[in-house]
Design an enzyme around this catalytic site. Structure first.
Site, short mmCIF file in Angstrom:
data_model
loop_
_atom_site.label_atom_id
_atom_site.label_comp_id
_atom_site.label_asym_id
_atom_site.label_seq_id
_atom_site.Cartn_x
_atom_site.Cartn_y
_atom_site.Cartn_z
N CYS A 137 0.80 -1.23 0.00
CA CYS A 137 0.00 0.00 0.00
C CYS A 137 0.84 1.29 0.00
CB CYS A 137 -0.96 -0.02 1.18
SG CYS A 137 -0.20 -0.59 2.69
N HIS A 252 -2.46 6.44 4.30
CA HIS A 252 -1.05 6.48 4.67
C HIS A 252 -0.42 7.78 4.14
CE1 HIS A 252 -1.58 2.46 5.89
NE2 HIS A 252 -0.90 1.80 4.97
N1 NAP Z 1 -5.74 -2.85 4.66
C1 NAP Z 1 -4.84 -2.43 3.79
O1 NAP Z 1 -4.44 -1.23 3.75
C2 NAP Z 1 -4.25 -3.37 2.80
C3 NAP Z 1 -3.50 -2.85 1.77
C4 NAP Z 1 -2.90 -3.72 0.87
C5 NAP Z 1 -3.08 -5.08 1.03
N2 NAP Z 1 -3.82 -5.55 2.06
C6 NAP Z 1 -3.94 -7.01 2.20
O2 NAP Z 1 -5.27 -7.41 1.91
C7 NAP Z 1 -5.63 -8.51 2.75
C8 NAP Z 1 -6.94 -8.19 3.47
O3 NAP Z 1 -6.77 -7.02 4.25
P1 NAP Z 1 -7.98 -6.32 4.98
O4 NAP Z 1 -7.46 -5.02 5.42
O5 NAP Z 1 -9.23 -6.37 4.14
O6 NAP Z 1 -8.17 -7.29 6.25
P2 NAP Z 1 -9.49 -7.62 7.13
O7 NAP Z 1 -10.40 -6.46 7.21
O8 NAP Z 1 -8.96 -8.21 8.37
O9 NAP Z 1 -10.22 -8.78 6.29
C9 NAP Z 1 -9.68 -10.06 6.15
C10 NAP Z 1 -10.53 -10.87 5.18
O10 NAP Z 1 -9.89 -12.13 4.96
C11 NAP Z 1 -10.82 -13.17 5.25
N3 NAP Z 1 -10.12 -14.34 5.77
C12 NAP Z 1 -9.22 -14.38 6.80
N4 NAP Z 1 -8.80 -15.65 6.99
C13 NAP Z 1 -9.43 -16.43 6.07
C14 NAP Z 1 -9.43 -17.80 5.75
N5 NAP Z 1 -8.66 -18.68 6.43
N6 NAP Z 1 -10.20 -18.23 4.72
C15 NAP Z 1 -10.98 -17.36 4.04
N7 NAP Z 1 -11.03 -16.05 4.29
C16 NAP Z 1 -10.27 -15.57 5.29
C17 NAP Z 1 -11.76 -12.58 6.29
O11 NAP Z 1 -12.94 -13.33 6.31
P3 NAP Z 1 -13.83 -13.45 7.67
O12 NAP Z 1 -14.57 -12.14 7.77
O13 NAP Z 1 -14.71 -14.61 7.37
O14 NAP Z 1 -12.88 -13.67 8.80
C18 NAP Z 1 -11.93 -11.17 5.71
O15 NAP Z 1 -12.84 -11.21 4.64
C19 NAP Z 1 -4.42 -8.75 3.68
O16 NAP Z 1 -3.62 -9.77 3.12
C20 NAP Z 1 -3.69 -7.45 3.64
O17 NAP Z 1 -2.31 -7.61 3.85
C21 NAP Z 1 -4.43 -4.74 2.94
#
Ligand code: NAP
Length: 348
Positions: A137, A252
């Site tokens: 990001c 950020h």
């Molecule tokens: N936030 C950012 O700024 C950002 C930027 C770039 C990349 N990312 C990447 O994008 C990804 C998601 O980030 P986020 O911010 O959206 O996180 P989040 O709000 O914590 O959401 C996580 C998601 O992953 C799902 N999940 C977790 N464990 C799982 C499993 N074992 N099987 C299937 N689904 C699963 C969760 O489902 P449940 O609701 O069912 O638990 C939820 O839909 C991460 O890898 C993060 O590093 C995030």
């Protein structure tokens, strides 16, 4: 409505649909009129029984375990690196092209790492691995600014400090910042919970993101170096970073010192940056103008730049302050723009 019967529109799956990035992908599909023939919302077993709407239609959340990817052409993965490591190869084997928001495939030589404004040409062919990786990001907005600077003046070194929001840790990061801040407001001696951020992020800044490497840098800091090199096709680019978590909900910020091989003219630099697509330079009324995470919220799909300063003692170097929405520009928007570029090229 962007649900269409057109057979050239993809059938899509959003893995991690219930997360912050997944929710924002849904919003962007709606806002941008992204055309799809079918959509599947996928998450963990915890979310089975929930329903989310896309373009006003309700869809049940499906369990990733056992999900049949042969029903989809394009799968967006935003559910963590270990989930991508396990399930993205399975999705590819079942015929889907994967756009992965996690760090897992970013440095894989068979998976292009793409910021469409910088290296969309990497999307001309379907990748060998079947996976297109979405960069970190903080890296995405930075490389969008570094590329034209490199082309015009040549970069000798970039020194970057990041100021990263709690939403970088997803829904639970935002919830913890709110809870910890409320606890400290009630009792200044109480730091509140400190599981997502250690120590607590309430009224604090934490110069540590992701895990520590043997080099003493964090993985987050290493990502900015390695990913910038790969995206820009500059294997010797010198970028060094300190990544800091700050008590901001979303967006950020970065302070970047960029030293070039040749002297930089400030007016030319401002004009160069202002001419970039989806970049706003806050320099129109006063050269001291600056964006902040709060003030960019009304234009979240732009990279915002301010405090452009060429050093008086060293005109080869200049400072920039940039702010970008980490969930949109740093993840979901970049992923959707990759998908749009694939469709434009007929690569799907
Ligand atoms: N936030 C950012 O700024 C950002 C930027 C770039 C990349 N990312 C990447 O994008 C990804 C998601 O980030 P986020 O911010 O959206 O996180 P989040 O709000 O914590 O959401 C996580 C998601 O992953 C799902 N999940 C977790 N464990 C799982 C499993 N074992 N099987 C299937 N689904 C699963 C969760 O489902 P449940 O609701 O069912 O638990 C939820 O839909 C991460 O890898 C993060 O590093 C995030």
């Amino acid at each position: 409505m962007t649900l269409v019967t057109d057979p050239t529109a993809p059938r899509i799956a959003l893995v991690g649909a219930t997360g912050l990035v997944g929710n924002t992908l849904i919003q962007l599909i709606e806002e941008r009129g992204f055309r799809y023939r079918d959509v599947h919302l996928v998450a963990s077993a915890r979310s089975v029984g929930r329903e989310l709407t896309v373009d006003g239609r309700p869809y049940p959340v499906q369990n990733l375990e056992g999900f049949d990817f042969s029903q989809v052409d394009l799968a967006f993965f935003s559910a963590g690196a270990s989930v991508s490591a396990k399930y993205a190869p399975h999705a590819v084997a079942q015929g889907a092209l994967v756009i992965d928001n996690t760090s897992h495939f970013r440095m894989d030589p068979d998976s292009p790492l793409v910021v469409p404004q910088v290296n969309a040409h990497e999307l001309d062919r379907r990748p060998v691995s079947g996976v297109i990786a979405n960069p970190n990001c903080s890296t995405i907005p930075l490389v969008r600014l570094l590329q034209p600077v490199e082309a015009r003046w040549g970069i000798r070194q970039a020194v970057v400090s990041t100021y990263q929001a709690a939403s970088g840790r997803g829904h639970s990061g935002v919830a913890e910042l709110r809870e910890a801040t409320a606890a400290s407001l009630a009792d200044p001696a109480d730091p509140g919970p400190a599981e997502e951020f250690t120590p607590s992020l309430s009224f604090n800044v934490v110069p540590f993101i992701d895990r520590l490497l043997e080099s003493g840098f964090t993985f987050e800091e290493q990502k900015m170096l390695q990913e910038s090199r790969k995206i820009l096709g500059l294997p010797h680019l010198d970028v060094t970073t300190t990544c800091v978590r700050v008590p901001v909900v979303n967006s950020h910020s970065e302070a970047a010192w960029i030293e070039c091989h040749n002297p930089v003219d400030r007016a030319e630099l401002v004009a160069l940056l202002a001419a970039l697509p989806e970049v706003t330079v806050h320099d129109q009324d006063t050269p001291g103008a600056f964006p902040t995470p709060r003030t960019v919220a009304d234009r979240p799909d732009h990279v915002h730049v301010g405090r452009v300063r060429v050093a008086e003692h060293n005109p080869r170097g200049f400072w920039l302050w940039l702010v970008a929405d980490n969930i949109r520009i740093g993840a979901a928007l970049n992923a959707i723009q990759i998908a749009e570029a694939l469709l434009e090229r007929g690569t799907l």
